[in-house]
Design an enzyme around this catalytic site. Structure first.
Site, PDB file in Angstrom:
ATOM      1  N   CYS A 169      -1.105   6.969   5.050  1.00  0.00           N
ATOM      2  CA  CYS A 169      -0.606   6.539   6.358  1.00  0.00           C
ATOM      3  C   CYS A 169       0.828   6.978   6.670  1.00  0.00           C
ATOM      4  O   CYS A 169       1.061   8.125   7.026  1.00  0.00           O
ATOM      5  CB  CYS A 169      -0.756   5.024   6.489  1.00  0.00           C
ATOM      6  SG  CYS A 169      -0.655   4.438   8.211  1.00  0.00           S
ATOM      7  N   GLU A 198      -7.079   3.440   4.966  1.00  0.00           N
ATOM      8  CA  GLU A 198      -6.183   2.432   4.416  1.00  0.00           C
ATOM      9  C   GLU A 198      -6.708   1.047   4.786  1.00  0.00           C
ATOM     10  O   GLU A 198      -7.271   0.854   5.863  1.00  0.00           O
ATOM     11  CB  GLU A 198      -4.784   2.632   5.002  1.00  0.00           C
ATOM     12  CG  GLU A 198      -3.726   1.698   4.445  1.00  0.00           C
ATOM     13  CD  GLU A 198      -2.368   1.893   5.106  1.00  0.00           C
ATOM     14  OE1 GLU A 198      -1.356   1.581   4.462  1.00  0.00           O
ATOM     15  OE2 GLU A 198      -2.325   2.364   6.273  1.00  0.00           O
ATOM     16  N   LYS A 202       1.264   3.724  -2.483  1.00  0.00           N
ATOM     17  CA  LYS A 202       2.025   4.185  -1.309  1.00  0.00           C
ATOM     18  C   LYS A 202       3.529   4.032  -1.521  1.00  0.00           C
ATOM     19  O   LYS A 202       4.006   2.948  -1.867  1.00  0.00           O
ATOM     20  CB  LYS A 202       1.559   3.368  -0.103  1.00  0.00           C
ATOM     21  CG  LYS A 202       2.162   3.744   1.231  1.00  0.00           C
ATOM     22  CD  LYS A 202       1.549   2.828   2.291  1.00  0.00           C
ATOM     23  CE  LYS A 202       2.095   3.091   3.683  1.00  0.00           C
ATOM     24  NZ  LYS A 202       1.502   2.140   4.660  1.00  0.00           N
TER      25      LYS A 202
END
Length: 273
Positions: free
Chosen positions: A157, A43, A114
């Site tokens: 993440c 990321e 995300k």
């Protein structure tokens, strides 16, 4: 092919995209020379810095990062996941955090914005408010059948803390879960490896987790420890805290054996809940 090498690249990205692209290519080159056919970048691989700077450069950087991934995939004849780069939403205040998976021929196989944003006050006094300058994605994470390799599920993440997301990916056929991250050092020391192993074990899937490491522009410290984990939860490779890569084999015959011996995915009783 039943097995191949996968690499989880570890970087210390900065606010200078050109420096970041150069560092990423160095690690891609090294991983490809070792025989890796699937390579994950963490990321924020293209940029870590202040939100105002990110918003200002996002329109150009989004195109630049995507083209970088396409070029790298073609140049090194590998499949590459760019684990997260900013893409402008269009409201002048937010960006999406986008992961992009690119095939050897430079074709974009999947993109994912995300959906879980890190809004947390940590016991060490650190506060994070991703929602102040990021917009959550609105589409579920994708699963891609990568020819000659395996079926890949994509996440980013903070998603790792939401196990239902990975049930969705495995339910859609994922054999390998990609979890690129910029995990904080404070939470990472206690949670990173445990969460990755849990996602591998409960889904009987490989996990490829490229990560940021070290200090980025003095704002935070990232945990590092990019990993490749097998479906039994065994850590096959750990990059430690230096820039580099965790490289290990992904063996689909091994995955099939574990899913046969531990068929928990077939034993789910979701209808009773």
């Amino acid at each position: 092919m039943s097995d191949f090498l996968a690499a989880a690249v570890q970087l210390t990205s900065t606010s200078d995209p050109e420096t970041n692209f150069s560092a990423a290519e160095e690690q891609i080159d090294l991983a490809a020379r070792r025989g890796a056919e699937l390579i994950g970048l963490p990321e924020n691989f293209a940029f870590i810095g202040e939100p105002d700077q990110r918003l200002a450069i996002a329109p150009a950087l989004a195109d630049q990062a995507s083209q970088f991934l396409i070029t790298m995939a073609r140049r090194y004849q590998v499949v590459i996941l760019g684990g997260g780069f900013p893409v402008p939403v269009g409201d002048g205040a937010h960006t999406w955090q986008r992961a992009q998976l690119v095939g050897r021929d430079g074709q974009v196989l999947a993109s994912y914005d995300k959906i879980h944003l890190f809004d947390v006050d940590l016991p060490d006094g650190s506060s994070y408010r991703e929602s102040s300058s990021f917009m959550p994605g609105s589409s579920p994470p994708p699963v891609v059948d990568v020819p000659g390799l395996c079926r890949v599920g994509v996440s980013i993440c903070y998603d790792v803390r939401f196990p239902e997301l990975y049930r969705h990916l495995v339910g859609a056929g994922a054999e390998l879960l990609m979890i690129p991250a910029a995990f904080t050092a404070f939470t990472g020391k206690d949670h990173w490896q445990v969460l990755l192993q849990a996602r591998a074990i409960e889904n009987t899937a490989y996990v490829l987790a490229p990560a940021q490491t070290g200090s980025d522009v003095g704002r935070r410290f990232s945990h590092g420890h990019s990993m490749v984990i097998d479906p039994w939860g065994t850590v096959l490779a750990d990059a430690g805290v230096s820039q580099g890569a965790a490289v290990a084999p992904v063996d689909l015959d091994h995955l099939a054996r574990i899913r046969s011996q531990m068929p928990c995915l077939q034993h789910r009783r979701s209808t009773v809940f």
